[in-house]
Design a protein around this motif. Structure first.
Motif, short mmCIF file in Angstrom:
data_model
loop_
_atom_site.label_atom_id
_atom_site.label_comp_id
_atom_site.label_asym_id
_atom_site.label_seq_id
_atom_site.Cartn_x
_atom_site.Cartn_y
_atom_site.Cartn_z
N VAL A 168 4.03 11.45 2.84
CA VAL A 168 2.95 12.20 2.97
C VAL A 168 3.21 13.53 1.92
CG1 VAL A 168 1.37 13.84 4.20
CG2 VAL A 168 2.11 11.84 5.09
N VAL A 172 -0.80 9.98 0.60
CA VAL A 172 0.25 9.09 1.16
C VAL A 172 0.82 8.22 0.03
CG1 VAL A 172 0.76 7.75 3.02
CG2 VAL A 172 -0.91 9.21 3.60
N ALA A 203 -5.39 10.81 1.09
CA ALA A 203 -5.38 10.88 2.45
C ALA A 203 -6.69 10.58 3.02
CB ALA A 203 -4.71 12.29 3.28
#
Ligand code: APR
Length: 318
Positions: free
Chosen positions: A168, A189, A194
């Motif tokens: 992340v 990610v 995201a």
């Protein structure tokens, strides 16, 4: 070649954790100054006695005489009072400004060539004070906030999506207060936004935005959440880890792009204030500030955050 000298001003929870992490990573020799008699000596002795087990070989020296920081390459300031439950970072301004005034004088006198990294809160005001009093060039005085706020944002995203924190990437800009600005569209990610992944998980764009808003809110309040749980102090491992990433970037001239509280000179339309922005960190300290185009929403949020910083800083006894 001599080892870098890392000086910690403040040997409380965060200072102690930085000393331990920096020693474990053998970033340099560590000295620690704390106003409290013998505290820094005790903390350094304790960490040094772990060296044969953890297999690190650096010198650690604590003192209640600020002269111990003489000739430091990096000075990290955590001197000050932490929050108690119910307090905002801003509530610390009076007491911590007084502490910063004496500490910054000491840095100017004893470590005139150092790069200073400030952690004491309220961060944006304390780093401003440190720069004004030391008179150091602005590239040599910076604050730690964005690395921590971004790590918190990344952690919450990873948890929500059930993916490794390793994959992340998240970025939080602005002041280190409730108005900080998580840049949602950049959160990803391994390159996949995201928001896309949240949409996939929850089946609708609306729900994805709702969940993201809750992650943003939790990020903004993450420090307070820890304060409420601890009751006697604020977060220390994650701030210390963030500071160590910055120390490492400077000492090893890594040219890392990290969110750093840096003095702006027109970047993002702001001049004369310390604000969290993406910076290249290397041996010269803040070597470059990286700008990018903000969306209208991000612009509004950043302006609001800078407004909060301005209110704090303009009331400082400079
Ligand atoms: N010079 C040196 N050290 C000082 C001074 C001073 N003038 N005044 C206070 N200190 C020391 C205290 O003796 C204490 O050991 O600063 C240390 C602060 O440690 P903690 O109370 O454990 O606080 P900590 O959790 O480390 O946080 C320090 O960083 O993130 C911020 O909000 C936090 O402002 C707080 C600071």
């Amino acid at each position: 070649m001599t080892k870098p000298k890392i000086a910690l001003v403040g040997g409380g929870q965060i200072g102690n954790a930085i000393a331990h992490l920096a020693a474990m990573r053998e970033l340099g020799d560590v000295v620690m100054f704390d106003i409290k008699e013998n505290l820094a000596r005790g903390k350094c002795l304790d960490i040094a006695q772990a060296a044969p087990i953890s297999d690190f070989d650096v010198q650690l020296k604590g003192s209640d005489d600020i002269a111990v920081i003489s000739g430091a390459d990096i000075v990290v300031v955590t001197a000050g009072v932490p929050r108690k439950p119910g307090m905002s970072r801003e509530d610390l301004i009076e007491i911590n400004a007084r502490i910063m005034a004496t500490v910054a004088e000491g840095i100017r006198t004893h470590a005139p060539d150092a790069i200073a990294i400030v952690l004491s809160n309220p961060l944006d005001a304390m780093v401003t004070l440190c720069q004004k009093i030391t008179g150091f060039s602005t590239n040599r005085v910076m604050g730690m906030a964005g690395v921590l706020d971004s790590a918190r944002f990344a952690f919450f995203i990873a948890r929500e999506l059930g993916v490794s924190v390793r994959d992340v990437n998240a970025l939080v800009l602005g002041g280190h207060g409730d108005a900080m600005v998580p840049i949602v569209r950049f959160a990803n990610v391994n390159g996949i936004p995201a928001l896309e992944l949240l949409k996939h998980k929850f089946g609708s764009e609306e729900k994805a935005h709702q969940i993201m808003a809750s992650l943003v809110a939790r990020t903004r309040d993450a420090g307070g959440e820890v304060v409420e749980l601890l009751q006697t102090g604020s977060a220390f491992v994650s701030p210390a880890t963030s500071a160590v990433a910055m120390i490492e970037a400077v000492i090893h001239d890594q040219k890392r792009l990290l969110p750093v509280c840096a003095m702006l000179d027109g970047q993002f339309g702001v001049s004369g204030y310390y604000v969290g922005v993406p910076c290249i960190l290397g041996v010269e300290g803040v070597e470059r500030i990286i700008e990018f185009e903000l969306t209208a929403d991000e612009r509004r949020l950043l302006d609001h955050s800078v407004g909060e910083v301005r209110k704090l800083v303009d009331n400082l006894p400079l």
